[in-house]
Scaffold this active site. Structure first.
Site, short mmCIF file in Angstrom:
data_model
loop_
_atom_site.label_atom_id
_atom_site.label_comp_id
_atom_site.label_asym_id
_atom_site.label_seq_id
_atom_site.Cartn_x
_atom_site.Cartn_y
_atom_site.Cartn_z
N LYS A 1 33.12 81.02 3.74
CA LYS A 1 31.91 81.18 4.55
C LYS A 1 32.15 82.11 5.74
CE LYS A 1 31.95 76.48 3.48
NZ LYS A 1 32.00 75.08 3.66
N LYS B 1 40.62 84.99 0.42
CA LYS B 1 39.83 84.08 -0.42
C LYS B 1 38.36 84.12 -0.02
CE LYS B 1 40.13 79.93 2.35
NZ LYS B 1 40.28 78.52 2.52
N LYS C 1 43.01 78.91 11.13
CA LYS C 1 41.82 78.52 11.90
C LYS C 1 42.07 78.61 13.40
CE LYS C 1 39.00 75.90 8.73
NZ LYS C 1 38.20 74.71 8.46
P1 TYM Z 1 36.56 72.97 1.70
O1 TYM Z 1 35.28 72.33 2.12
O2 TYM Z 1 37.05 74.13 2.48
O3 TYM Z 1 36.45 73.44 0.20
C1 TYM Z 1 36.00 72.55 -0.80
C2 TYM Z 1 36.77 72.78 -2.09
O4 TYM Z 1 36.60 74.13 -2.52
C3 TYM Z 1 37.88 74.75 -2.73
N1 TYM Z 1 37.76 76.16 -2.37
C4 TYM Z 1 38.02 77.17 -3.23
N2 TYM Z 1 38.41 77.18 -4.52
C5 TYM Z 1 38.56 78.40 -5.11
N3 TYM Z 1 38.35 79.57 -4.46
C6 TYM Z 1 37.95 79.60 -3.17
N4 TYM Z 1 37.73 80.76 -2.56
C7 TYM Z 1 37.77 78.36 -2.49
N5 TYM Z 1 37.38 78.04 -1.23
C8 TYM Z 1 37.38 76.68 -1.18
C9 TYM Z 1 38.82 73.99 -1.80
O5 TYM Z 1 40.16 74.10 -2.24
C10 TYM Z 1 38.29 72.58 -1.92
O6 TYM Z 1 38.80 71.94 -3.08
N6 TYM Z 1 39.91 69.76 3.45
C11 TYM Z 1 38.98 69.99 2.37
C12 TYM Z 1 37.94 68.90 2.24
C13 TYM Z 1 38.54 67.55 2.14
C14 TYM Z 1 39.16 66.99 1.00
C15 TYM Z 1 39.58 65.69 1.42
C16 TYM Z 1 39.41 67.45 -0.28
C17 TYM Z 1 38.59 66.65 3.15
N7 TYM Z 1 39.21 65.52 2.71
C18 TYM Z 1 40.24 64.84 0.54
C19 TYM Z 1 40.08 66.59 -1.16
C20 TYM Z 1 40.48 65.29 -0.74
C21 TYM Z 1 38.27 71.31 2.67
O7 TYM Z 1 38.15 71.74 3.78
O8 TYM Z 1 37.70 71.88 1.58
#
Ligand code: TYM
Length: 335
Positions: A202, A199, A117
């Site tokens: 967005k 991966k 990022k």
């Molecule tokens: P975020 O919002 O980027 O993504 C949400 C969830 O989707 C999963 N994910 C994917 N899984 C498979 N293939 C993909 N291409 C893909 N892109 C995203 C992510 O692994 C995630 O599970 N930091 C986290 C949000 C968060 C969180 C937490 C999660 C904040 N606090 C506490 C668990 C516990 C995030 O940015 O996910």
């Protein structure tokens, strides 16, 4: 896990920083509704996290409600689990401050998501982007979960959370429960349809399928999906040599519940011309009810408000218990 007196706890969250995509759904989200039957579950909308990257305020508000509606539309019944908005529970930010003082600069510097990022948003490498995993650790540890269901890309953050919890416990005794990441075997890393070496996210909109996309748009995106330049044009799971095809197999398997072998057999001798539209169709049918229900729920703002208010109340109660324990341990005078 069944038959125990107190249920094990699960917690996870998604950032409302854009539209929910197929990776978010097939990786973690589609598994959550099953979990609410057996676990005490907390699912939140990680809005505090989103501002590490600039957001348009009106969009962020709309996306947060849209994500809440999609959570419910995917089967997260608010009567059976706790759904809340992160910024409504002030204890997240408070614990994050404490844990910042138990997290090392070197550890945070090694986070691959920070490096990615920071490279993508070189004009805005803010301190929040750097300490983001500490906020995530706080999100988790406040609720003392046993498991954190996430996609593959969040594993490193959950591991850091474990290290921080262990460090804190090493100083103050058994205060914080050390959770396990919970990563699905199929769907944990869905890749971009047009750049299968990265991966799905967005930030690459052309290769990204959104949960609320119209069926014709989904069909078009799958028809254009990159397969491979291999001369052997068969549907075979080989992520090294055929990453595009392997990704489509993974999507089809995750959407239909079939194994990779079953998918290979189904398309044996059929070629990509038949395979790509079939994957698109499976995704369209998986997402159709979710899109329709999300759209219906979004019209009922009063209901959504009642859900996130009740969720914040329940979440705050648990979060406050942990925060008080932590404050006491570190030596803050009790309020
Ligand atoms: P975020 O919002 O980027 O993504 C949400 C969830 O989707 C999963 N994910 C994917 N899984 C498979 N293939 C993909 N291409 C893909 N892109 C995203 C992510 O692994 C995630 O599970 N930091 C986290 C949000 C968060 C969180 C937490 C999660 C904040 N606090 C506490 C668990 C516990 C995030 O940015 O996910």
């Amino acid at each position: 896990m069944e038959g125990q007196e107190t249920k094990k706890v699960m917690l996870s969250g998604i950032q409302p920083s854009g539209k929910l995509h197929l990776g978010n759904y097939l990786g973690p989200l589609q598994h959550w509704p099953r979990m609410i039957e057996d676990f005490d579950c907390y699912f939140f909308l990680a809005d505090l996290h989103t501002i590490t990257v600039r957001q348009e305020p009106a969009d962020l508000r709309r996306q947060t409600l849209e994500l809440l509606a999609s959570y419910i539309a995917c089967g997260l019944d608010p009567e059976k689990c706790t759904l809340f908005i992160q910024s409504h529970v002030h204890q997240h930010a408070e614990l994050a401050w404490v844990l910042n003082c138990y997290t090392m600069f070197g550890e945070l510097s090694r986070m691959t998501q920070f490096k990615d990022k920071a490279a993508k948003h070189a004009e805005n490498v803010n301190a929040g982007l750097f300490t983001y995993p500490v906020l995530m650790a706080s999100d988790i540890l406040l609720y003392q979960p046993d498991y954190v269901p996430v996609g593959d890309d969040q594993k490193q953050h959950v591991e850091l959370c474990r290290d921080v919890a262990n460090r804190f416990n090493g100083v103050y005794g058994d205060v914080l429960r050390v959770p396990e990441p919970y990563i699905a075997k199929v769907g944990a890393r869905i890749r971009s349809l047009n750049m299968p070496d990265t991966k799905m996210s967005k930030s690459i909109p052309e290769g990204c399928v959104y949960l609320l996309d119209r069926p014709e748009d989904i069909a078009r995106k799958f028809k254009r999906a990159v397969t491979d330049s291999d001369t052997e044009r068969c549907v075979r799971y080989d992520p090294e040599r055929k990453p595009g095809v392997a990704n489509l197999i993974q999507i089809y398997a995750a959407a239909t519940g079939k194994t990779y072998e079953e998918v290979e057999q189904e398309f044996d001798g059929k070629g990509y011309g038949a395979f790509k539209p079939a994957v698109g169709e499976a995704v369209i049918e998986t997402l159709r009810p979710i899109r329709e229900e999300t759209e219906r729920l979004l019209k009922d703002k009063a209901y959504l408000e009642s859900v996130y208010r009740a969720g914040a109340e329940k979440a705050s109660y648990i979060a406050e218990k942990t925060l008080r324990k932590v404050y006491k341990k570190v030596g803050f005078v009790q309020r």
